[in-house]
Design a protein around this motif. Structure first.
Motif, PDB file in Angstrom:
ATOM      1  N   THR A 154      -6.857   0.058   1.742  1.00  0.00           N
ATOM      2  CA  THR A 154      -5.617   0.644   0.969  1.00  0.00           C
ATOM      3  C   THR A 154      -4.425  -0.355   0.914  1.00  0.00           C
ATOM      4  N   LYS A 155      -3.233   0.027  -0.037  1.00  0.00           N
ATOM      5  CA  LYS A 155      -2.208  -0.745   0.098  1.00  0.00           C
ATOM      6  C   LYS A 155      -1.581  -1.009   1.497  1.00  0.00           C
ATOM      7  N   ALA A 156      -1.892   0.135   2.030  1.00  0.00           N
ATOM      8  CA  ALA A 156      -1.242   0.041   3.592  1.00  0.00           C
ATOM      9  C   ALA A 156      -1.857  -0.648   4.566  1.00  0.00           C
ATOM     10  N   LYS A 157      -3.133  -0.659   4.250  1.00  0.00           N
ATOM     11  CA  LYS A 157      -4.098  -1.269   5.465  1.00  0.00           C
ATOM     12  C   LYS A 157      -5.027  -2.434   4.932  1.00  0.00           C
ATOM     13  N   ARG A 158      -4.511  -3.070   3.927  1.00  0.00           N
ATOM     14  CA  ARG A 158      -5.422  -4.029   3.281  1.00  0.00           C
ATOM     15  C   ARG A 158      -5.412  -5.351   4.067  1.00  0.00           C
TER      16      ARG A 158
END
Length: 401
Positions: A70-74
């Motif tokens: 995701t955007k936060a975990k990429r």
């Protein structure tokens, strides 16, 4: 139309996106900026995929190879992020180190290719920012020279004060008179003869224009000296001996370049405000046809080129900063500055004169400068042989000494 990957979902192309619909990165869900490597992605995933392919790094997932991207975990797992890029259809080709085609309109660039592309973009950006294709330094040089010319050259010759009026040798000759009208008594005295100015019947030892020419020469030379003083590279960067050497070597030529700005090609005359001169006046001052005829031809040829003010002042600077003059000590500095002026003139011509008129303009100017050098030699020779001319104008005598 869609692109599908054997191990991932299909990704819609741009034409399937409704107008106004928010575009989402197929890898991490962030806001997408367009299609990169055949897939709608954000700038972050585009850059990550490009770097990963170029460097050929083998990533290892510390978990079970099923990390959520995701955007936060990429950034947490590069291995799963790269796999996600491949799963959604981003294409790779690591067999080429330069430009690597991955799809129509999409490429992977090596580091060297990227540097070249950035340099090219920088050059194009500078070209857009520089009017007429001239660099900021060249524009500044032109502005400086034009300002110096305008402050020191009196094109109307309103400041020209002369001690001797322009006197053209005239001999009286009677003109036919109209018959008197009926009833009008004849005059009590005979009519005065009207003067005719003769072009050819001038005694060779009578130089009626010489004193006036002496004053004009002093006026023109003083303007050239003032022009040179307005240029910092001349007045602040050169020792006084070099300044004198440059002025002695170039002043007569610069005077002719300035004189050409007031030359009228239709009348073959130099129109200097209230004064108007022709080569016949030069003959009255004592100059010979071997100099006057080539001089007129030179001015006609130069005027036909229809130069801009910038080109006139650049020519003057090229003549002034000549490292070939005798007695020069700062030869390297003068040579480099002249080269800068010449390159600026060439660039100005290339960008301000449309083809085909401007095709050989620079070459024609160089030929005319060579011709001007020959004229200066003959001009100096004749000045030295005109009796009393050097005595009348000490400044001219100093220039040709």
């Amino acid at each position: 139309m869609s692109i599908s990957s054997p191990s991932g979902p299909s990704v819609n192309r741009g034409e399937d996106v409704e107008p106004g619909e928010e575009k989402v990165c197929a890898v991490c869900g962030d806001r997408a900026t367009g299609y990169h490597f055949h897939v709608m992605t954000c700038e972050g995933c585009k850059g990550f995929f490009r770097r990963s392919i170029i460097k050929g790094v083998h990533f290892t997932c510390p978990f079970t190879r099923s990390c959520l991207i995701t955007k936060a975990k990429r950034r947490q797992c590069q291995a799963c992020r790269l796999q996600k890029c491949l799963n959604v259809g981003m294409r790779k080709d690591t067999g080429v180190t330069g430009w690597v085609p991955v799809s129509p309109g999409a490429v992977i660039l090596s580091e060297e290719a990227l540097r070249q592309r950035r340099a090219l973009r920088g050059q194009r950006r500078m070209a857009r920012e520089q009017p007429g294709g001239l660099s900021a330094e060249q524009q500044e040089l032109i502005s400086l020279l034009i300002a110096a010319h305008q402050r020191t050259f009196d094109s109307s010759f309103s400041q020209f004060s002369h001690y001797w009026p322009a006197v053209r040798l005239c001999l009286p000759s009677p003109r036919p008179q109209s018959p008197p009208e009926p009833g009008v008594p004849p005059p009590a005295w005979p009519p005065s003869p009207q003067p005719d100015c003769l072009d050819e019947d001038v005694l060779p030892d009578v130089f009626s224009m010489l004193p006036h020419f002496a004053d004009l020469s002093t006026f023109m030379i003083q303007q050239v000296i003032n022009f040179a003083k307005e240029i910092p590279a001349f007045s602040r960067s050169l020792p006084i001996d070099d300044q004198i050497s440059l002025l002695k070597g170039s002043t007569l030529e610069i005077c002719q370049i300035q004189f050409n700005t007031v030359f009228n090609m239709e009348t073959n005359a130099w129109e200097c405000g209230q004064h108007c001169y022709t080569i016949h006046d030069g003959a009255l001052a004592g100059f010979q046809q071997i100099y006057l005829e080539p001089l007129l031809k030179f001015h006609i040829s130069l005027k036909k080129l229809q130069l801009h003010e910038a080109e006139y002042v650049l020519l003057q600077a090229m003549l002034l900063f000549s490292p070939d003059h005798a007695g020069i000590t700062q030869r390297k500095f003068i040579d480099e500055f002249q080269e800068k002026v010449a390159l600026t003139l060439k660039s100005y011509i290339d960008h301000r004169h449309p083809m085909p008129e401007g095709r050989f303009l620079y070459a024609k100017l160089l030929l005319l400068l060579t011709e001007l050098q020959t004229l200066k030699v003959e001009n100096t020779r004749q000045i030295l042989h005109i009796q009393d001319l050097s005595i009348m104008t000490p400044l001219l005598s100093e220039i040709i000494s």
